[in-house]
Design a protein around this motif. Structure first.
Motif, PDB file in Angstrom:
ATOM      1  N   THR A 125      45.421 123.840 149.866  1.00  0.00           N
ATOM      2  CA  THR A 125      46.011 122.717 150.591  1.00  0.00           C
ATOM      3  C   THR A 125      47.402 123.057 151.104  1.00  0.00           C
ATOM      4  O   THR A 125      47.734 122.763 152.251  1.00  0.00           O
ATOM      5  N   ALA A 126      48.228 123.673 150.276  1.00  0.00           N
ATOM      6  CA  ALA A 126      49.588 124.020 150.704  1.00  0.00           C
ATOM      7  C   ALA A 126      49.554 124.931 151.925  1.00  0.00           C
ATOM      8  O   ALA A 126      50.349 124.753 152.861  1.00  0.00           O
ATOM      9  N   ASP A 127      48.633 125.888 151.949  1.00  0.00           N
ATOM     10  CA  ASP A 127      48.517 126.791 153.104  1.00  0.00           C
ATOM     11  C   ASP A 127      48.219 126.001 154.382  1.00  0.00           C
ATOM     12  O   ASP A 127      48.828 126.248 155.431  1.00  0.00           O
ATOM     13  N   ARG A 128      47.281 125.062 154.293  1.00  0.00           N
ATOM     14  CA  ARG A 128      46.907 124.283 155.476  1.00  0.00           C
ATOM     15  C   ARG A 128      48.057 123.394 155.939  1.00  0.00           C
ATOM     16  O   ARG A 128      48.312 123.256 157.138  1.00  0.00           O
ATOM     17  N   LYS A 167      32.556 123.923 142.956  1.00  0.00           N
ATOM     18  CA  LYS A 167      33.249 125.213 142.943  1.00  0.00           C
ATOM     19  C   LYS A 167      33.967 125.441 144.281  1.00  0.00           C
ATOM     20  O   LYS A 167      35.143 125.805 144.320  1.00  0.00           O
ATOM     21  N   HIS A 168      33.269 125.211 145.386  1.00  0.00           N
ATOM     22  CA  HIS A 168      33.867 125.414 146.705  1.00  0.00           C
ATOM     23  C   HIS A 168      34.982 124.402 146.978  1.00  0.00           C
ATOM     24  O   HIS A 168      36.008 124.755 147.576  1.00  0.00           O
ATOM     25  N   GLU A 169      34.799 123.176 146.553  1.00  0.00           N
ATOM     26  CA  GLU A 169      35.824 122.154 146.771  1.00  0.00           C
ATOM     27  C   GLU A 169      37.093 122.479 145.998  1.00  0.00           C
ATOM     28  O   GLU A 169      38.205 122.284 146.505  1.00  0.00           O
ATOM     29  N   LYS A 170      36.965 122.990 144.789  1.00  0.00           N
ATOM     30  CA  LYS A 170      38.146 123.367 144.001  1.00  0.00           C
ATOM     31  C   LYS A 170      38.888 124.522 144.663  1.00  0.00           C
ATOM     32  O   LYS A 170      40.124 124.537 144.705  1.00  0.00           O
ATOM     33  N   GLU A 171      38.159 125.494 145.185  1.00  0.00           N
ATOM     34  CA  GLU A 171      38.793 126.609 145.908  1.00  0.00           C
ATOM     35  C   GLU A 171      39.512 126.092 147.157  1.00  0.00           C
ATOM     36  O   GLU A 171      40.620 126.510 147.467  1.00  0.00           O
ATOM     37  N   TYR A 172      38.867 125.180 147.859  1.00  0.00           N
ATOM     38  CA  TYR A 172      39.443 124.608 149.073  1.00  0.00           C
ATOM     39  C   TYR A 172      40.712 123.819 148.744  1.00  0.00           C
ATOM     40  O   TYR A 172      41.729 123.948 149.424  1.00  0.00           O
TER      41      TYR A 172
END
Length: 185
Positions: free
Chosen positions: A31-34, A22-27
């Motif tokens: 990706t575009a933001d980072r 769940k956390h990995e999918k949110e992270y």
């Protein structure tokens, strides 16, 4: 915040891995933001160049955009040198690995090989082989990579060139990185 129960992965439970998934999918969705944040900070350069790494990236991508390239190729062009700071000896592969889950085989290959192909312009001045790229002469993306280097990369060090802004590229970056991973067409 809830944490996993294990200190060694081999002891993880189904619940632990569901939590992490769940956390990995949110992270991953951020990706575009980072990437945009990282690019915005590339306002310095290696000594000797007339433009910053960010300006080089913006010039390259602006040229690709003005030439009618696909959004995928424009974004790949924007990111082609994103590995310069963290992986100077293999920056092309670094950039290609970031793009790989979201772009076509062709776009990935061009970005992965552009560093070698770019030595066409400099190698002979440093005692190297300017034609090192010719080992790929029979590859189906050889000419596309030659064209990438000629039309977008080698010519984008001009302090007087009017580039598009990072903000103008933002919707394209978000669109490409919103694709399902390992998108291929």
């Amino acid at each position: 915040m809830k944490k996993v129960s294990f200190t060694e992965m081999k002891h993880g439970t189904k619940e632990d891995y569901a939590l992490l998934d769940k956390h990995e999918k949110e992270y991953e969705r951020k990706t575009a933001d980072r990437i945009l944040n990282y690019l915005s900070k590339l306002d310095s350069t290696l000594e000797g160049y007339k433009v910053s790494r960010l300006e080089h990236s913006l010039q390259s991508a602006t040229r690709a955009f003005k030439n009618g390239e696909s959004e995928e190729m424009v974004v790949a062009t924007l990111l082609h040198d994103i590995g310069d700071e963290l992986a100077p000896m293999n920056h092309s592969q670094y950039a290609a690995s970031i793009l790989r889950p979201y772009v076509s085989e062709k776009t990935h290959w061009i970005i992965e090989k552009h560093g070698l192909f770019q030595t066409y312009y400099s190698a002979e001045h440093l005692g190297g082989d300017k034609n090192a790229r010719d080992r790929y002469k029979d590859h189906k993306y050889y000419q596309a990579t030659v064209d990438f280097c000629e039309n977008y990369d080698q010519c984008s060090f001009d302090p007087d060139y009017k580039s598009m802004t990072l903000k103008e590229f933002e919707p394209m970056v978000r669109k490409i990185f919103a694709r399902n991973p390992f998108y291929h067409h």
